[in-house]
Design a protein around this motif. Structure first.
Motif, short mmCIF file in Angstrom:
data_model
loop_
_atom_site.label_atom_id
_atom_site.label_comp_id
_atom_site.label_asym_id
_atom_site.label_seq_id
_atom_site.Cartn_x
_atom_site.Cartn_y
_atom_site.Cartn_z
N THR A 12 0.83 -1.20 0.00
CA THR A 12 0.00 0.00 0.00
C THR A 12 0.87 1.26 0.00
OG1 THR A 12 -1.69 -1.22 1.22
CG2 THR A 12 -1.88 1.18 1.17
N ALA A 13 1.91 1.26 0.79
CA ALA A 13 2.82 2.41 0.80
C ALA A 13 3.51 2.55 -0.55
CB ALA A 13 3.86 2.24 1.91
N LEU A 14 3.87 1.44 -1.15
CA LEU A 14 4.51 1.47 -2.46
C LEU A 14 3.56 2.05 -3.52
CD1 LEU A 14 6.98 0.70 -4.18
CD2 LEU A 14 5.89 -1.53 -4.53
N ILE A 15 2.31 1.64 -3.50
CA ILE A 15 1.33 2.16 -4.46
C ILE A 15 1.11 3.65 -4.25
CG2 ILE A 15 -1.12 2.09 -5.07
CD1 ILE A 15 0.48 -0.11 -6.37
N LEU A 16 1.04 4.09 -3.00
CA LEU A 16 0.87 5.52 -2.74
C LEU A 16 2.08 6.32 -3.20
CD1 LEU A 16 -0.86 5.42 0.75
CD2 LEU A 16 -1.89 5.98 -1.45
N ILE A 17 3.27 5.79 -3.00
CA ILE A 17 4.48 6.49 -3.46
C ILE A 17 4.50 6.56 -4.98
CG2 ILE A 17 7.00 6.29 -3.60
CD1 ILE A 17 6.89 5.12 -0.72
N VAL A 18 4.19 5.46 -5.63
CA VAL A 18 4.14 5.44 -7.10
C VAL A 18 3.09 6.41 -7.61
CG1 VAL A 18 3.52 4.00 -9.09
CG2 VAL A 18 5.11 3.13 -7.38
N SER A 19 1.96 6.48 -6.92
CA SER A 19 0.88 7.38 -7.33
C SER A 19 1.32 8.83 -7.27
CB SER A 19 -0.34 7.19 -6.44
OG SER A 19 -0.87 5.90 -6.58
N VAL A 20 1.96 9.21 -6.19
CA VAL A 20 2.35 10.61 -6.00
C VAL A 20 3.57 10.98 -6.85
CG1 VAL A 20 3.20 12.27 -4.29
CG2 VAL A 20 1.31 10.76 -3.72
N VAL A 21 4.51 10.06 -6.99
CA VAL A 21 5.76 10.38 -7.68
C VAL A 21 5.67 10.17 -9.19
CG1 VAL A 21 8.20 9.69 -7.87
CG2 VAL A 21 7.13 9.89 -5.63
N ILE A 22 4.88 9.21 -9.65
CA ILE A 22 4.85 8.90 -11.09
C ILE A 22 3.51 9.23 -11.72
CG2 ILE A 22 5.03 7.06 -12.80
CD1 ILE A 22 7.05 5.71 -10.94
N VAL A 23 2.42 8.68 -11.20
CA VAL A 23 1.13 8.78 -11.88
C VAL A 23 0.61 10.21 -11.89
CG1 VAL A 23 -1.28 8.01 -11.81
CG2 VAL A 23 0.55 6.38 -11.40
#
Length: 101
Positions: A12-23
């Motif tokens: 979940t933390a990984l998905i949130l980081i990817v969401s904020v940094v990439i998506v």
């Protein structure tokens, strides 16, 4: 439910980081720089297709893998949510920019 870990990193933390940094930055870049609506909607379309595939797999598979597909559908939904945040930021900027006209 979202307490899924791989080593020391929670998914979940990984998905949130990817969401904020990439998506989110990619969606903002597409919204502000690209004129073609289909290309601007491409991340949402691709992620929605993935959500559909994962939900279909939840109903087709009959063992413990269902939990994994359900989590993948939720994580893809989180990514779509951040695409929506990007669209919201673009809409606010568009309204502010065209307020004079």
């Amino acid at each position: 439910m979202f307490n899924v870990w791989h080593g020391d990193m929670g998914y979940t933390a990984l998905i949130l980081i990817v969401s904020v940094v990439i998506v989110l930055p990619v969606q903002l870049l597409l919204c502000f720089k690209v004129r073609n609506l289909v290309i601007r909607l491409l991340p949402v379309i691709i992620l929605s297709v993935f959500i559909g595939i994962f939900v279909i797999m939840v109903f087709v598979i009959r063992d413990l893998r269902v939990v994994g597909y359900l989590l993948l559908a939720v994580y893809a939904g989180i990514l779509v949510f951040f695409c929506g945040i990007g669209w919201g930021i673009w809409a606010i900027a568009y309204k502010i920019k065209n307020k004079d006209e």
